[in-house]
Design an enzyme around this catalytic site. Sequence first.
Site, mmCIF file in Angstrom:
data_model
loop_
_atom_site.group_PDB
_atom_site.id
_atom_site.type_symbol
_atom_site.label_atom_id
_atom_site.label_comp_id
_atom_site.label_asym_id
_atom_site.label_seq_id
_atom_site.Cartn_x
_atom_site.Cartn_y
_atom_site.Cartn_z
ATOM 1 N N HIS A 58 22.265 7.302 -7.316
ATOM 2 C CA HIS A 58 21.159 8.148 -7.749
ATOM 3 C C HIS A 58 21.166 8.272 -9.277
ATOM 4 C CE1 HIS A 58 20.765 10.311 -3.579
ATOM 5 N NE2 HIS A 58 20.620 9.008 -3.506
ATOM 6 N N GLU A 60 21.588 10.649 -11.440
ATOM 7 C CA GLU A 60 22.661 11.364 -12.118
ATOM 8 C C GLU A 60 23.900 10.484 -12.287
ATOM 9 O OE1 GLU A 60 20.469 14.376 -9.454
ATOM 10 O OE2 GLU A 60 20.968 12.248 -9.451
ATOM 11 N N CYS A 86 21.255 16.103 -5.319
ATOM 12 C CA CYS A 86 21.503 16.194 -3.875
ATOM 13 C C CYS A 86 22.863 16.844 -3.612
ATOM 14 C CB CYS A 86 21.418 14.821 -3.223
ATOM 15 S SG CYS A 86 22.706 13.660 -3.723
ATOM 16 N N THR A 172 -19.104 -3.211 -0.616
ATOM 17 C CA THR A 172 -17.783 -3.837 -0.549
ATOM 18 C C THR A 172 -17.832 -5.224 0.079
ATOM 19 O OG1 THR A 172 -17.295 -2.843 1.602
ATOM 20 C CG2 THR A 172 -16.681 -1.580 -0.363
ATOM 21 N N ALA A 173 -18.930 -5.537 0.749
ATOM 22 C CA ALA A 173 -19.125 -6.867 1.336
ATOM 23 C C ALA A 173 -20.609 -7.035 1.623
ATOM 24 C CB ALA A 173 -18.315 -7.035 2.618
ATOM 25 N N TRP A 181 -14.864 -12.897 -4.549
ATOM 26 C CA TRP A 181 -14.270 -11.629 -5.009
ATOM 27 C C TRP A 181 -15.350 -10.838 -5.736
ATOM 28 C CZ3 TRP A 181 -9.648 -10.696 -3.046
ATOM 29 C CH2 TRP A 181 -8.831 -11.764 -2.692
ATOM 30 N N LEU A 215 -1.157 -9.465 2.428
ATOM 31 C CA LEU A 215 -0.966 -8.058 2.059
ATOM 32 C C LEU A 215 0.410 -7.802 1.451
ATOM 33 C CD1 LEU A 215 -2.786 -6.210 4.984
ATOM 34 C CD2 LEU A 215 -3.575 -6.506 2.629
#
Length: 374
Positions: A58, A60, A86, A172-173, A181, A215
């Site tokens: 972490h 720290e 933590c 959008t289309a 695009w 994606l």
Amino acid sequence: MHNPLNIPEPCPLIVAALAQARQSLNLTSPNPHVGCVIASSSGEVLGQGFTQQAGGPHAEVVALRDAAAAGQDVRGATAYVTLEPCAHQGRTGPCCDALAAAGIAKVVASVADPNPLVAGQGFARLRAAGIQVEVGPGSAESRELNIGFFSRMIRGTPWVRLKSAASLDGTTALLNGASQWITSPAARADGHAWRARACAVLTGIGTVLDDNPRLDVREVPTPRQPHVVVVDSQLQTRPDAHLFIAGRACYIYAASQNDEKKAALEARGATVVYLPNPQGKVDLQAMLRDLAQRGVNELHVEAGNKLNGSLVREGLVDEMLVYLAPTLLGPGLGMANVGPFDALGQGLAMDFITVERVGPDIRIVARVRGRDIF
């Protein structure tokens, strides 16, 4: 520093710690983005760092190691940290114990950790060790940086950000489905940067069948790929779909049980979850709760207007990320299939968070009014 939410500027060393935290934006999922700066009583920076990938040290501990590597003595120093240290033993030891063992005299923390495993126990443990604790500087910035983590811990659901790219008149289309695009390469690269910070990217089966997308994050460097999530009521996802990428988790939520298709998809590495609602569709609210249980803080939605509309109508969208191109395309598909309404007041009220130029396009981040109050 850009300050779209008009947040008061905290002290410089907390500003430096917040800058460290931002460096972990694409790295720490499902853990929060945390930065730490250790400074002497005169304000000299002795060590600094940010939280590493899950299972790694972490902020720290990274800052303490940075100081040690530079030969700096941190006894009597102040640690400026953007989230409560933590107090529990996870894959790493308690940070409050590491600070105490190093001889830190004071901790200035931006905000308490909403994780029930911490939730003030870190501060209590520090005070019990004789360390002075101050809480508050940079709290709004730290919470905003970790809004997905706070959402998961407090609401039990991820922060849902719906991304869309459209013409200036909101298309959008085209009616024939053409959409690639509308916006520029610069906007698409920027969209990948937003994908990279998310824990998971969600789409619908229509997009999977029509576009066969990957994606993943390709346009910007990233140390990790976000999970991919598909809403697929009838389990129509093909086992050879491009979204199956080695080493990346894939969650497919279905409504109709088909164990043969389930087995074929799981052979490709997918996790198939049946969550039907009474209408025979995927229960989207239950899906969000399940994703939170799987450690998803920020959910980045890139779907068609039908699934977008369902998420909006069910009140599940927190924020929109919209890219507008300077072109008019006329009739076509919109961002989300909602309405028609009979009165203007029936629309979804939102607040602009940022409006910025990205190449020739404009990027708008708009938040559903009141969604960040939890």
